[in-house]
Design an enzyme around this catalytic site. Structure first.
Site, PDB file in Angstrom:
ATOM      1  N   ALA A   1    -103.696  39.181 -27.776  1.00 47.98           N
ATOM      2  CA  ALA A   1    -104.359  38.099 -27.070  1.00 47.98           C
ATOM      3  C   ALA A   1    -104.873  38.314 -25.946  1.00 47.98           C
ATOM      4  CB  ALA A   1    -103.159  36.784 -27.042  1.00 47.98           C
TER       5      ALA A   1
ATOM      6  N   GLU B   1     -95.196  41.861 -26.129  1.00 48.93           N
ATOM      7  CA  GLU B   1     -95.017  40.538 -25.436  1.00 48.93           C
ATOM      8  C   GLU B   1     -93.717  40.363 -24.474  1.00 48.93           C
ATOM      9  OE1 GLU B   1     -95.657  40.732 -28.722  1.00 48.93           O
ATOM     10  OE2 GLU B   1     -96.865  39.649 -29.266  1.00 48.93           O
TER      11      GLU B   1
ATOM     12  N   GLY C   1    -100.655  40.002 -30.576  1.00 47.98           N
ATOM     13  CA  GLY C   1    -101.535  39.405 -31.470  1.00 47.98           C
ATOM     14  C   GLY C   1    -102.400  40.072 -32.466  1.00 47.98           C
TER      15      GLY C   1
HETATM   16  N1  DAK Z   1    -106.192  41.219 -22.961  1.00 48.26           N
HETATM   17  C1  DAK Z   1    -107.245  41.044 -22.003  1.00 48.26           C
HETATM   18  N2  DAK Z   1    -107.850  42.419 -21.677  1.00 48.26           N
HETATM   19  C2  DAK Z   1    -107.331  43.426 -22.149  1.00 48.26           C
HETATM   20  C3  DAK Z   1    -106.269  43.426 -23.137  1.00 48.26           C
HETATM   21  C4  DAK Z   1    -105.713  42.221 -23.689  1.00 48.26           C
HETATM   22  N3  DAK Z   1    -104.819  42.037 -24.371  1.00 48.26           N
HETATM   23  N4  DAK Z   1    -105.993  44.843 -23.372  1.00 48.26           N
HETATM   24  C5  DAK Z   1    -106.857  45.695 -22.809  1.00 48.26           C
HETATM   25  N5  DAK Z   1    -107.570  44.695 -21.986  1.00 48.26           N
HETATM   26  C6  DAK Z   1    -108.742  45.250 -21.058  1.00 48.26           C
HETATM   27  C7  DAK Z   1    -108.321  45.746 -19.732  1.00 48.26           C
HETATM   28  O1  DAK Z   1    -107.940  44.832 -18.989  1.00 48.26           O
HETATM   29  C8  DAK Z   1    -109.519  46.828 -19.215  1.00 48.26           C
HETATM   30  O2  DAK Z   1    -110.347  45.863 -18.699  1.00 48.26           O
HETATM   31  P1  DAK Z   1    -111.012  46.257 -17.339  1.00 48.26           P
HETATM   32  O3  DAK Z   1    -110.031  46.897 -16.486  1.00 48.26           O
HETATM   33  O4  DAK Z   1    -111.909  47.409 -17.680  1.00 48.26           O
HETATM   34  O5  DAK Z   1    -111.924  45.065 -17.061  1.00 48.26           O
HETATM   35  C9  DAK Z   1    -110.067  47.100 -20.616  1.00 48.26           C
HETATM   36  O6  DAK Z   1    -109.808  46.228 -21.967  1.00 48.26           O
HETATM   37  C10 DAK Z   1    -109.714  48.587 -21.094  1.00 48.26           C
HETATM   38  O7  DAK Z   1    -108.292  48.575 -21.236  1.00 48.26           O
HETATM   39  P2  DAK Z   1    -107.527  49.607 -20.224  1.00 48.26           P
HETATM   40  O8  DAK Z   1    -108.352  50.093 -19.210  1.00 48.26           O
HETATM   41  O9  DAK Z   1    -106.401  49.224 -19.978  1.00 48.26           O
HETATM   42  O10 DAK Z   1    -107.181  50.828 -21.474  1.00 48.26           O
HETATM   43  P3  DAK Z   1    -106.313  52.006 -21.631  1.00 48.26           P
HETATM   44  O11 DAK Z   1    -106.691  52.976 -22.454  1.00 48.26           O
HETATM   45  O12 DAK Z   1    -105.911  52.346 -20.164  1.00 48.26           O
HETATM   46  O13 DAK Z   1    -105.040  51.167 -22.062  1.00 48.26           O
HETATM   47  C11 DAK Z   1    -103.850  49.624 -23.654  1.00 48.26           C
HETATM   48  C12 DAK Z   1    -104.936  50.621 -23.376  1.00 48.26           C
HETATM   49  C13 DAK Z   1    -104.099  48.908 -24.840  1.00 48.26           C
HETATM   50  C14 DAK Z   1    -102.375  50.436 -23.741  1.00 48.26           C
HETATM   51  C15 DAK Z   1    -103.859  48.859 -22.338  1.00 48.26           C
HETATM   52  O14 DAK Z   1    -105.130  48.184 -22.293  1.00 48.26           O
HETATM   53  C16 DAK Z   1    -102.701  47.642 -22.383  1.00 48.26           C
HETATM   54  O15 DAK Z   1    -101.576  47.812 -22.395  1.00 48.26           O
HETATM   55  N6  DAK Z   1    -103.197  46.270 -23.058  1.00 48.26           N
HETATM   56  C17 DAK Z   1    -102.582  45.088 -23.208  1.00 48.26           C
HETATM   57  C18 DAK Z   1    -101.652  45.162 -24.307  1.00 48.26           C
HETATM   58  C19 DAK Z   1    -100.739  44.048 -24.587  1.00 48.26           C
HETATM   59  O16 DAK Z   1     -99.899  43.656 -23.823  1.00 48.26           O
HETATM   60  N7  DAK Z   1    -100.873  43.396 -25.565  1.00 48.26           N
HETATM   61  C20 DAK Z   1    -100.292  42.399 -25.923  1.00 48.26           C
HETATM   62  C21 DAK Z   1    -100.673  40.994 -25.270  1.00 48.26           C
HETATM   63  S1  DAK Z   1     -99.835  39.619 -25.436  1.00 48.26           S
HETATM   64  C22 DAK Z   1     -99.626  32.593 -28.247  1.00 48.26           C
HETATM   65  C23 DAK Z   1     -99.507  33.417 -29.550  1.00 48.26           C
HETATM   66  C24 DAK Z   1     -99.673  34.841 -29.454  1.00 48.26           C
HETATM   67  C25 DAK Z   1     -99.911  35.569 -28.409  1.00 48.26           C
HETATM   68  C26 DAK Z   1    -100.005  34.736 -27.038  1.00 48.26           C
HETATM   69  C27 DAK Z   1     -99.766  33.231 -27.131  1.00 48.26           C
HETATM   70  N8  DAK Z   1     -99.288  31.252 -28.428  1.00 48.26           N
HETATM   71  C28 DAK Z   1     -98.484  30.766 -29.400  1.00 48.26           C
HETATM   72  C29 DAK Z   1     -99.701  30.254 -27.305  1.00 48.26           C
HETATM   73  C30 DAK Z   1     -99.920  36.682 -28.224  1.00 48.26           C
HETATM   74  C31 DAK Z   1     -99.783  37.736 -27.065  1.00 48.26           C
HETATM   75  C32 DAK Z   1    -100.167  38.927 -27.054  1.00 48.26           C
HETATM   76  O17 DAK Z   1    -100.822  39.682 -27.640  1.00 48.26           O
END
Ligand code: DAK
Length: 260
Positions: free
Chosen positions: A66, A134, A111
């Protein structure tokens, strides 16, 4: 007019949907969830479409989760709406009456993995990394991750991925049964389109019966599931495609299925 976050192209009867926010690693914001929901509804209704392939744009990610930036700013009411939209989309994909293949071309996190798990098959590039991180944000999966991972790969895998929050590589995902196949990144599209072509040539009503029966079976006691299978089995004897399949076998030729 702003570009849609979901691109669509048709290759014969295969519809390829591409989440197109590579600068955000295809993270799911509200607009993307809405565009996906509309795209899957359209694919379900279009008789020309027999198979859907879902993937992410760019070289790094299927979907990195997400959109954390958007999510962090949500009010409780907006979080509720976001949840409703996401859950509806996942359920729509899971219940689509035609096969959906997730072509996992990189990170499938949070997500993103939940989206891939709502699809019927997952084919991953060898460099893909998958996980439910998460917990690191003080959250739990919210688009069905705890439930679909449990049903797909069992309790041990669901607890390992969700409790630790550490992404796993594609080989481990294959070992756990989280993905169906792993191929070299350079071969991902060809392999996925070959599986899609096989499905596109199959009898659509039989595919639909299988999708319905397997999905129902995962959600009910076995006696009910078996009754459901029997009902769907019998129903197919009313289809022209069932006659065509048997006739083609006996005549030693390839069947031509017409979705009738
Ligand atoms: N959201 C927003 N931006 C993201 C992102 C994300 N999930 N993942 C990456 N980006 C953005 C980064 O901020 C960066 O932006 P800039 O700094 O260039 O502006 C750009 O994409 C490139 O990412 P990185 O520079 O970080 O790239 P790396 O190769 O260094 O790292 C990575 C890749 C995938 C390891 C890292 O980006 C990362 O850890 N990303 C977050 C992964 C994560 O934690 N995903 C889970 C998100 S929580 C809900 C239901 C479901 C959900 C929520 C609520 N409800 C029922 C209300 C779901 C929640 C989730 O999915």
């Amino acid at each position: 007019m702003t570009a849609s976050p979901v691109q669509r192209r048709d290759a014969d009867s295969v519809r390829v949907l591409t989440i197109d926010r590579p600068e955000r690693l295809n993270a799911l914001d509200r607009d993307t969830l809405e565009a996906l929901d509309a795209a899957f509804a359209a694919a379900a209704d279009d008789p020309q479409v027999r198979v859907v392939v879902l993937t992410g744009a760019g070289p790094k990610a299927f979907v990195a989760g997400a959109d954390i930036a958007q999510m962090a700013a949500l009010t409780p009411i907006q979080a509720h709406e976001f949840s409703t939209l996401g859950q509806r989309l996942m359920r729509r994909i899971e219940r689509l009456p035609k096969p959906v293949i997730a072509m996992v071309n990189g990170y499938a996190l949070g997500g993103g993995l939940e989206l891939a798990m709502a699809c019927h098959l997952r084919i991953a590039a060898d460099m893909a990394r998958l996980g439910q991180p998460e917990v690191n944000l003080g959250l739990i999966p919210g688009f069905g991750g705890t439930q679909r991972l449990l049903r797909l790969a069992g309790r041990a895998a669901a607890l390992e991925l969700c409790l630790l929050g550490t992404p796993i590589d594609a080989a481990r995902a294959l070992q756990l049964g989280v993905v169906n196949r792993v191929v070299a990144a350079a071969e991902l599209e060809a392999e996925t389109m070959s599986v899609a072509a096989q499905l596109a040539a199959a009898a659509p009503l039989a595919l639909r019966g299988i999708l319905d029966a397997v999905l129902a079976g995962g959600e009910c006691p076995i006696e009910e599931g078996l009754q459901f299978e029997t009902a769907r089995f019998g129903l197919l004897f009313a289809s022209e495609d069932m006659r065509e399949g048997s006739a083609a076998f006996l005549e030693k030729r390839k069947p031509q299925f017409r979705n009738r």
